[in-house]
Design an enzyme around this catalytic site. Sequence first.
Site, short mmCIF file in Angstrom:
data_model
loop_
_atom_site.label_atom_id
_atom_site.label_comp_id
_atom_site.label_asym_id
_atom_site.label_seq_id
_atom_site.Cartn_x
_atom_site.Cartn_y
_atom_site.Cartn_z
N ASP A 1 0.87 -1.25 -0.02
CA ASP A 1 -0.15 -0.20 -0.07
C ASP A 1 0.89 1.29 0.00
OD1 ASP A 1 0.96 -0.32 2.51
OD2 ASP A 1 -1.14 -0.46 3.61
N ASP B 1 7.01 3.66 3.74
CA ASP B 1 7.18 4.79 4.51
C ASP B 1 8.54 4.91 4.95
OD1 ASP B 1 6.66 6.91 6.15
OD2 ASP B 1 5.90 5.70 7.74
N PHE C 1 0.07 11.64 7.42
CA PHE C 1 -0.56 10.17 7.73
C PHE C 1 -1.99 10.17 7.08
CE2 PHE C 1 -2.82 6.84 10.20
CZ PHE C 1 -1.79 5.86 9.97
P1 5GP Z 1 7.54 1.21 6.85
O1 5GP Z 1 8.09 -0.06 7.20
O2 5GP Z 1 7.65 1.74 5.18
O3 5GP Z 1 7.77 2.37 7.71
O4 5GP Z 1 5.86 1.20 6.98
C1 5GP Z 1 4.94 0.75 5.99
C2 5GP Z 1 3.66 0.26 6.65
O5 5GP Z 1 3.46 1.36 7.65
C3 5GP Z 1 2.53 0.33 5.67
O6 5GP Z 1 2.37 -0.84 5.02
C4 5GP Z 1 1.55 1.04 6.58
O7 5GP Z 1 0.90 -0.08 7.06
C5 5GP Z 1 1.97 1.85 7.54
N1 5GP Z 1 1.99 3.26 7.21
C6 5GP Z 1 3.02 4.00 6.71
N2 5GP Z 1 2.73 5.29 6.51
C7 5GP Z 1 1.27 5.34 6.69
C8 5GP Z 1 0.07 6.45 6.37
O8 5GP Z 1 0.52 7.56 6.00
N3 5GP Z 1 -1.03 5.85 6.48
C9 5GP Z 1 -1.50 4.51 7.05
N4 5GP Z 1 -2.61 4.25 7.26
N5 5GP Z 1 -0.25 3.72 7.20
C10 5GP Z 1 0.85 3.99 7.03
#
Ligand code: 5GP
Length: 177
Positions: free
Chosen positions: A96, A99, A148
């Site tokens: 999805d 981040d 977010f």
């Molecule tokens: P990462 O490991 O890249 O930091 O995190 C990825 C996961 O964090 C995504 O698959 C999602 O579940 C969550 N995440 C990161 N940013 C957002 C955001 O803006 N909104 C939501 N709902 N989830 C996020």
Amino acid sequence: MLGETVITRAELERAVEALARTIEADLEGRDPVFICVLKGAVYFFTALTQRIRHPMVVDFIQASSYGATTESSGTVTLIKDVTVDIAGKDVYVVEDIVDTGLTLADVVALLRARHPRSVQVVALLSKPSRRKVAVAVDFTGIEIEDRFVVGFGLDFAERFRNLPEIREFVSDGEATP
Ligand code: 5GP
């Protein structure tokens, strides 16, 4: 609470269609397994895979999500593994949002250990300014700034996944999402 719309339904549809065309061109001669990273990618995954005219196997994986203040430990905990053998296959991991990249890096490492022919990453959204680990995102839909967001599969505390557009979610000042 819900804030402004960041990406409309029409913009999402255009982004998914553009990704489908680009990926289709990449699929020539490949034997692909498309893996949906649950739960957030599920709306994107169904929209995307239905638009791709190429034989494929679909499967699902769910990794542990880390809470509000902690981040990935670097070792992913699987809640649900894929059920197909990916050895020798061309794997497309469908996420999805990327981040920090920590979750994705873990999932990719885990899948690579099973000797697929290739692993590529498809992400609907990306927040490049937040990246902590260099993880290659081969196909990106839309880059967004550091805010977010919820909707089209993305949640806050398991809510808002069914919104058809992407909205900002503004914390009430208690837990940081
Ligand atoms: P990462 O490991 O890249 O930091 O995190 C990825 C996961 O964090 C995504 O698959 C999602 O579940 C969550 N995440 C990161 N940013 C957002 C955001 O803006 N909104 C939501 N709902 N989830 C996020």
